[in-house]
Design a protein around this motif. Structure first.
Motif, PDB file in Angstrom:
ATOM      1  N   LEU A  16       5.150  82.364  -2.381  1.00 54.73           N
ATOM      2  CA  LEU A  16       4.928  80.527  -1.953  1.00 54.73           C
ATOM      3  C   LEU A  16       3.948  80.888  -4.407  1.00 54.73           C
ATOM      4  O   LEU A  16       2.957  81.618  -3.852  1.00 54.73           O
ATOM      5  N   LYS A  32       1.994  78.317  -7.026  1.00 54.17           N
ATOM      6  CA  LYS A  32       2.124  77.810  -7.525  1.00 54.17           C
ATOM      7  C   LYS A  32       1.845  77.462  -8.630  1.00 54.17           C
ATOM      8  O   LYS A  32       1.229  78.761 -10.058  1.00 54.17           O
ATOM      9  N   ARG A  46       2.651  71.930  -9.402  1.00 55.85           N
ATOM     10  CA  ARG A  46       4.205  71.957  -9.057  1.00 55.85           C
ATOM     11  C   ARG A  46       3.948  73.368  -7.604  1.00 55.85           C
ATOM     12  O   ARG A  46       3.322  74.466  -8.581  1.00 55.85           O
ATOM     13  N   GLU A  47       5.068  73.685  -7.028  1.00 58.37           N
ATOM     14  CA  GLU A  47       4.661  75.068  -5.455  1.00 58.37           C
ATOM     15  C   GLU A  47       6.784  75.235  -5.413  1.00 58.37           C
ATOM     16  O   GLU A  47       7.019  74.117  -5.084  1.00 58.37           O
ATOM     17  N   TYR A  48       6.602  76.497  -5.427  1.00 59.88           N
ATOM     18  CA  TYR A  48       8.027  77.085  -5.477  1.00 59.88           C
ATOM     19  C   TYR A  48       7.901  77.632  -4.018  1.00 59.88           C
ATOM     20  O   TYR A  48       6.810  78.334  -3.782  1.00 59.88           O
ATOM     21  N   LYS A  49       8.877  77.572  -3.256  1.00 55.07           N
ATOM     22  CA  LYS A  49       9.165  78.966  -2.424  1.00 55.07           C
ATOM     23  C   LYS A  49       9.862  79.502  -1.930  1.00 55.07           C
ATOM     24  O   LYS A  49      10.877  78.584  -2.071  1.00 55.07           O
ATOM     25  N   GLU A  91      11.017  72.744  -3.866  1.00 57.86           N
ATOM     26  CA  GLU A  91      10.173  72.780  -3.937  1.00 57.86           C
ATOM     27  C   GLU A  91       8.980  71.975  -3.467  1.00 57.86           C
ATOM     28  O   GLU A  91       9.798  71.541  -2.376  1.00 57.86           O
ATOM     29  N   GLU A 144       5.633  69.644  -2.038  1.00 58.05           N
ATOM     30  CA  GLU A 144       5.159  68.469  -2.597  1.00 58.05           C
ATOM     31  C   GLU A 144       3.655  68.156  -1.525  1.00 58.05           C
ATOM     32  O   GLU A 144       5.005  67.444  -0.886  1.00 58.05           O
TER      33      GLU A 144
END
Length: 85
Positions: free
Chosen positions: A19, A21, A26-29, A48, A50
């Protein structure tokens, strides 16, 4: 006191889910495919996120290291591999 080496931790996280941030919130996994000494990352199957909701899905994503606030590796995958050996 143990020496902290974040790059070694990231190297062990290759082919595992992480993960990421970003500084803009924004966060991406996704699955960590590649990384370099600047912590530039390539994620495969990235999503993405949220407010704990999936906003978009991407095939591959390149994330520039200077935009990253933190990276959270999935340590359960690494520990389960260690137990199998």
């Amino acid at each position: 006191m143990t020496e902290r080496q974040p790059l070694k931790l990231l190297l062990r996280s290759i082919n595992n889910i992480v993960l990421v941030k970003l500084k803009d919130g924004r966060e991406y996994k996704g699955r960590l495919i590649e990384m370099d000494n600047y912590m530039n990352l390539v994620l495969s199957g990235a999503e993405e996120i949220e407010n704990n909701e999936h906003v978009a899905r991407f095939g591959e994503v390149f994330i520039r290291g200077n935009n990253i606030l933190f990276i959270k590796p999935d340590l359960t995958a690494s520990s389960s591999e260690s137990e199998e050996k």
